[in-house]
Design an enzyme around this catalytic site. Sequence first.
Site, mmCIF file in Angstrom:
data_model
loop_
_atom_site.group_PDB
_atom_site.id
_atom_site.type_symbol
_atom_site.label_atom_id
_atom_site.label_comp_id
_atom_site.label_asym_id
_atom_site.label_seq_id
_atom_site.Cartn_x
_atom_site.Cartn_y
_atom_site.Cartn_z
ATOM 1 N N PRO A 236 0.276 -10.231 -42.777
ATOM 2 C CA PRO A 236 -0.738 -9.701 -41.857
ATOM 3 C C PRO A 236 -1.980 -9.383 -42.682
ATOM 4 C CG PRO A 236 0.994 -8.045 -42.272
ATOM 5 C CD PRO A 236 1.333 -9.262 -43.092
ATOM 6 N N ALA B 275 -5.613 -7.882 -41.740
ATOM 7 C CA ALA B 275 -6.458 -7.401 -40.641
ATOM 8 C C ALA B 275 -7.812 -8.092 -40.660
ATOM 9 C CB ALA B 275 -6.621 -5.888 -40.749
ATOM 10 N N GLN C 58 3.003 -6.323 -35.863
ATOM 11 C CA GLN C 58 3.064 -5.158 -36.747
ATOM 12 C C GLN C 58 2.372 -3.960 -36.120
ATOM 13 O OE1 GLN C 58 0.635 -4.508 -40.335
ATOM 14 N NE2 GLN C 58 2.543 -4.618 -41.499
ATOM 15 N N CYS D 119 -0.548 0.506 -45.394
ATOM 16 C CA CYS D 119 -2.007 0.408 -45.292
ATOM 17 C C CYS D 119 -2.673 1.623 -45.948
ATOM 18 C CB CYS D 119 -2.423 0.299 -43.822
ATOM 19 S SG CYS D 119 -4.206 0.157 -43.666
ATOM 20 N N LYS E 9 6.991 -2.830 -43.824
ATOM 21 C CA LYS E 9 6.232 -3.348 -44.972
ATOM 22 C C LYS E 9 5.580 -2.151 -45.654
ATOM 23 C CE LYS E 9 2.690 -6.741 -46.199
ATOM 24 N NZ LYS E 9 1.448 -5.986 -46.432
ATOM 25 N N GLY F 34 2.092 -9.957 -52.985
ATOM 26 C CA GLY F 34 1.013 -9.566 -53.897
ATOM 27 C C GLY F 34 0.690 -10.610 -54.945
ATOM 28 N N ASP F 35 -0.567 -11.070 -54.889
ATOM 29 C CA ASP F 35 -1.112 -11.966 -55.921
ATOM 30 C C ASP F 35 -0.416 -13.323 -56.011
ATOM 31 O OD1 ASP F 35 -2.675 -9.808 -56.379
ATOM 32 O OD2 ASP F 35 -1.999 -9.438 -58.430
ATOM 33 N N GLY G 168 -0.803 -13.855 -48.588
ATOM 34 C CA GLY G 168 -1.929 -13.396 -47.775
ATOM 35 C C GLY G 168 -3.222 -14.091 -48.128
ATOM 36 N N ARG G 169 -3.961 -13.509 -49.081
ATOM 37 C CA ARG G 169 -5.323 -13.976 -49.341
ATOM 38 C C ARG G 169 -5.404 -15.435 -49.750
ATOM 39 N NH1 ARG G 169 -6.646 -9.159 -53.238
ATOM 40 N NH2 ARG G 169 -4.402 -9.435 -53.552
HETATM 41 C C1 LIG Z 1 -8.410 -7.558 -45.837
HETATM 42 C C2 LIG Z 1 -6.948 -7.250 -45.875
HETATM 43 C C3 LIG Z 1 -6.311 -6.815 -44.730
HETATM 44 C C4 LIG Z 1 -4.939 -6.509 -44.742
HETATM 45 N N1 LIG Z 1 -4.331 -6.119 -43.587
HETATM 46 C C5 LIG Z 1 -3.002 -5.812 -43.595
HETATM 47 C C6 LIG Z 1 -2.342 -5.426 -42.403
HETATM 48 O O1 LIG Z 1 -2.914 -5.401 -41.307
HETATM 49 N N2 LIG Z 1 -1.028 -5.098 -42.499
HETATM 50 C C7 LIG Z 1 -0.343 -5.136 -43.688
HETATM 51 O O2 LIG Z 1 0.830 -4.832 -43.732
HETATM 52 N N3 LIG Z 1 -0.946 -5.558 -44.815
HETATM 53 C C8 LIG Z 1 -2.250 -5.898 -44.798
HETATM 54 N N4 LIG Z 1 -2.845 -6.343 -45.946
HETATM 55 C C9 LIG Z 1 -2.024 -6.521 -47.162
HETATM 56 C C10 LIG Z 1 -1.478 -7.953 -47.211
HETATM 57 O O3 LIG Z 1 -0.574 -8.196 -46.165
HETATM 58 C C11 LIG Z 1 -0.768 -8.241 -48.547
HETATM 59 O O4 LIG Z 1 0.375 -7.427 -48.687
HETATM 60 C C12 LIG Z 1 -1.702 -8.020 -49.744
HETATM 61 O O5 LIG Z 1 -2.968 -8.576 -49.512
HETATM 62 C C13 LIG Z 1 -1.114 -8.639 -51.029
HETATM 63 O O6 LIG Z 1 -0.841 -9.991 -50.847
HETATM 64 P P1 LIG Z 1 -1.856 -11.189 -51.298
HETATM 65 O O7 LIG Z 1 -2.198 -10.942 -52.743
HETATM 66 O O8 LIG Z 1 -1.007 -12.427 -51.080
HETATM 67 O O9 LIG Z 1 -3.046 -11.105 -50.423
HETATM 68 C C14 LIG Z 1 -4.192 -6.648 -45.936
HETATM 69 C C15 LIG Z 1 -4.834 -7.134 -47.086
HETATM 70 C C16 LIG Z 1 -6.186 -7.433 -47.058
HETATM 71 C C17 LIG Z 1 -6.821 -7.960 -48.306
#
Ligand SMILES: Cc1cc2nc3c(=O)[nH]c(=O)nc-3n(C[C@H](O)[C@H](O)[C@H](O)COP(=O)(O)O)c2cc1C
Length: 360
Positions: A17, A19, A72, A102, A143, A211-212, A234-235
């Site tokens: 997720p 946001a 979520q 969050c 989460k 993460g990452d 995610g990103r």
């Molecule tokens: C802009 C942004 C919004 C996010 N929104 C949510 C969210 O709504 N719910 C949640 O559980 N995690 C949220 N996350 C966290 C991500 O789900 C994820 O756990 C985190 O970015 C690490 O993973 P990544 O490095 O693959 O991005 C958000 C992260 C970012 C950067």
Amino acid sequence: MLRIGNVQLASNLLLAPIAGYCDLPMRLITRQLGSVGLAFTDLLCPHGVIKQNRRTKWLMATSPDDQPLGMQLYGNDPKLMAEAARWSVDHGAVVVDINMGCPVDKVTKTFAGAMMLCTPDVTTRVVDAVISAVGDRVPVTAKTRLGYEADELTAPALARRLVNTGIQCLTIHGRTAALRFKGSVDLDGIAAVVDAVHDAGHGRVPCIGSGDVRTPFDATRMIEHTGCDGVMIGRAALEAPWIFRDTHQLLTTGAITNELTLRERVEVIRQHFDHMRSLRDDRFALTIIRQRISAYAKQLGPCRQLRHAIRKLADANAMDGLLDTFLYNVGSAVDAVPLTWEQRAKQWNQPGRALACKRA
Ligand SMILES: Cc1cc2nc3c(=O)[nH]c(=O)nc-3n(C[C@H](O)[C@H](O)[C@H](O)COP(=O)(O)O)c2cc1C
């Protein structure tokens, strides 16, 4: 393959997720490219879910090809969370996830999100209420992060409690809430939570690492280092929604072949744009594509002109022409891979690189 309660997933790779980013058009384009085991909505406010305000309605929007879908929720009022969970299941959720990670003030000041790491009794009551409301229909998951502060790594203890309360899967983002998105993910910290979940659930409750994960190789490393049952991305999916397809191939065959060519990557942008137009409207599609083009551009090779043109785009009908002109000008390189995962991994190893994210 990964199973969460009664939901069998096609892969152990989950779309995070995010946001403001992982809405229906984004989830559809990512699923179309293959190997997404499960995707989630953004975090949803239970009041918004129950009242069905305009914003939440869009965040919850789904379609038959957007499955399996987890919705979520965030909040710390057991009754409200239970009601919102029922609503979510009635409207397409096959998994209900509770956000306990969050770090954003708007959420933590209501004692929700990452604050739930600090209030295990309240957290357990919320989980209990949600499971009582929907646990006989769908799995309830959570989460979270490693802890609130670096000297309070409460996630392993909370994980044991959550599993004993009936949570069917836990996703752990390997940072503390205080860190937000700074620094690097702590794989040892994730491993400690994975062990806690596996011990408490006697190996029957999966734990997902987050993460990452910027390339498929990061996913392999996370699984090997932590013993997690799956990986949430995610990103990196904002830059390359095809990362799930390539990661799944790496995990199942040991190699990545047939990486997407430049032409195919451009088609992904075109289809994402088309989904936004058809599911919302031209204005929305233009606003979002102007923001997202920088992320996509990182996977296209040299494309400055295209990036600038899309940022200035005022007429949605002109998008096809822009993309076609770009492909035409590139010449024979359109059918080559502009940047392989190997090359991308090397770029990441250079100092000072960070994943694209507005809310860091
Ligand atoms: C802009 C942004 C919004 C996010 N929104 C949510 C969210 O709504 N719910 C949640 O559980 N995690 C949220 N996350 C966290 C991500 O789900 C994820 O756990 C985190 O970015 C690490 O993973 P990544 O490095 O693959 O991005 C958000 C992260 C970012 C950067």
